[in-house]
Design a protein around this motif. Structure first.
Motif, short mmCIF file in Angstrom:
data_model
loop_
_atom_site.label_atom_id
_atom_site.label_comp_id
_atom_site.label_asym_id
_atom_site.label_seq_id
_atom_site.Cartn_x
_atom_site.Cartn_y
_atom_site.Cartn_z
N ASN A 1 0.81 -1.22 0.00
CA ASN A 1 0.00 0.00 0.00
C ASN A 1 0.84 1.27 0.00
N ASP A 2 2.14 1.15 -0.20
CA ASP A 2 3.02 2.31 -0.19
C ASP A 2 2.73 3.19 -1.41
N PRO A 3 2.32 4.44 -1.21
CA PRO A 3 1.97 5.30 -2.34
C PRO A 3 3.14 5.57 -3.29
N ASP B 1 5.09 2.90 -10.42
CA ASP B 1 4.70 1.68 -11.15
C ASP B 1 5.50 0.45 -10.75
N ILE B 2 5.82 0.35 -9.47
CA ILE B 2 6.48 -0.84 -8.95
C ILE B 2 5.42 -1.83 -8.48
N VAL B 3 4.41 -1.34 -7.78
CA VAL B 3 3.25 -2.14 -7.43
C VAL B 3 2.15 -1.73 -8.40
N VAL B 4 1.65 -2.69 -9.19
CA VAL B 4 0.70 -2.39 -10.26
C VAL B 4 -0.55 -3.27 -10.12
N PRO B 5 -1.67 -2.82 -10.69
CA PRO B 5 -2.88 -3.65 -10.66
C PRO B 5 -2.66 -4.96 -11.42
N LEU B 6 -3.34 -6.00 -11.00
CA LEU B 6 -3.23 -7.32 -11.62
C LEU B 6 -4.55 -7.63 -12.32
N GLU B 7 -4.54 -7.59 -13.65
CA GLU B 7 -5.75 -7.84 -14.43
C GLU B 7 -6.20 -9.28 -14.30
N GLY C 1 -10.77 -12.18 -5.84
CA GLY C 1 -10.66 -12.22 -4.38
C GLY C 1 -9.82 -11.09 -3.84
N LYS C 2 -8.95 -11.42 -2.90
CA LYS C 2 -8.11 -10.42 -2.25
C LYS C 2 -6.91 -10.01 -3.10
N LEU C 3 -6.61 -10.77 -4.14
CA LEU C 3 -5.45 -10.49 -4.98
C LEU C 3 -5.80 -9.39 -5.98
N THR C 4 -5.23 -8.20 -5.79
CA THR C 4 -5.57 -7.08 -6.66
C THR C 4 -4.36 -6.44 -7.32
N SER C 5 -3.17 -6.71 -6.81
CA SER C 5 -1.98 -6.08 -7.37
C SER C 5 -0.79 -7.02 -7.29
N THR C 6 0.27 -6.64 -8.00
CA THR C 6 1.49 -7.45 -8.04
C THR C 6 2.69 -6.53 -8.22
N ILE C 7 3.87 -7.10 -8.19
CA ILE C 7 5.10 -6.35 -8.42
C ILE C 7 5.35 -6.33 -9.93
N SER C 8 5.61 -5.16 -10.47
CA SER C 8 5.86 -5.02 -11.90
C SER C 8 7.21 -5.63 -12.27
N SER C 9 7.31 -6.09 -13.49
CA SER C 9 8.58 -6.62 -13.98
C SER C 9 9.60 -5.48 -14.02
N PRO C 10 10.81 -5.72 -13.56
CA PRO C 10 11.83 -4.67 -13.57
C PRO C 10 12.45 -4.48 -14.96
N ILE C 11 12.12 -5.35 -15.90
CA ILE C 11 12.74 -5.27 -17.23
C ILE C 11 12.01 -4.25 -18.09
N ALA D 1 0.16 -6.21 -16.17
CA ALA D 1 0.30 -7.50 -15.48
C ALA D 1 -1.06 -8.18 -15.45
N ARG D 2 -1.06 -9.49 -15.63
CA ARG D 2 -2.32 -10.24 -15.54
C ARG D 2 -2.03 -11.59 -14.90
N ARG D 3 -3.09 -12.20 -14.42
CA ARG D 3 -2.93 -13.48 -13.73
C ARG D 3 -2.46 -14.55 -14.71
N ALA D 4 -1.82 -15.55 -14.18
CA ALA D 4 -1.39 -16.69 -14.99
C ALA D 4 -2.62 -17.51 -15.36
N PRO D 5 -2.63 -18.13 -16.52
CA PRO D 5 -3.79 -18.93 -16.90
C PRO D 5 -3.89 -20.19 -16.06
N ASN D 6 -5.11 -20.65 -15.89
CA ASN D 6 -5.32 -21.93 -15.22
C ASN D 6 -4.86 -23.05 -16.14
#
Length: 103
Positions: A24-26, A32-38, A42-52, A62-67
């Motif tokens: 939650n660090d602004p 754009d280090i912590v970004v929304p996760l498409e 549930g509770k999973l709403t964001s992730t760490i952005s790729s540094p590349i 960023a989006r979730r991995a496929p099932n």
């Protein structure tokens, strides 16, 4: 913490944050280090952005991995399989039905 802010007020410092505070660090969101996760649920709403970063190439969101098996039908169609062929593969157990995404 208030005591340590007073004691260290003349120095450059920052408190060590735990995972729940960091997410939650602004400043991390603003950079754009912590970004929304498409597509997350549930509770999973964001992730760490790729540094590349590649010059001249825009980052994709960023989006979730496929099932497991989520894109089976799409891939089989791209490979030239028709609906009857795909149904036959499913009926024989060669291609299992994809599991639904847990929300």
């Amino acid at each position: 913490m208030a005591h340590w802010y007073d004691v260290l007020s003349g120095f450059t410092f920052a408190p060590v944050r735990g995972p729940q505070e960091v997410i939650n660090d602004p400043q991390l969101k603003a950079n754009d280090i912590v970004v929304p996760l498409e597509g997350a649920g549930g509770k999973l709403t964001s992730t760490i952005s790729s540094p590349i970063q590649v010059h001249g190439v825009a980052k994709v969101p960023a989006r979730r991995a496929p099932n497991l098996g989520e894109h089976n039908e799409e891939i089989l169609r791209e490979l030239g399989f028709g609906a009857k062929d795909i149904d036959a593969l499913r009926a024989s157990g060669t291609v299992p039905k994809a599991k639904e995404h847990a929300a």
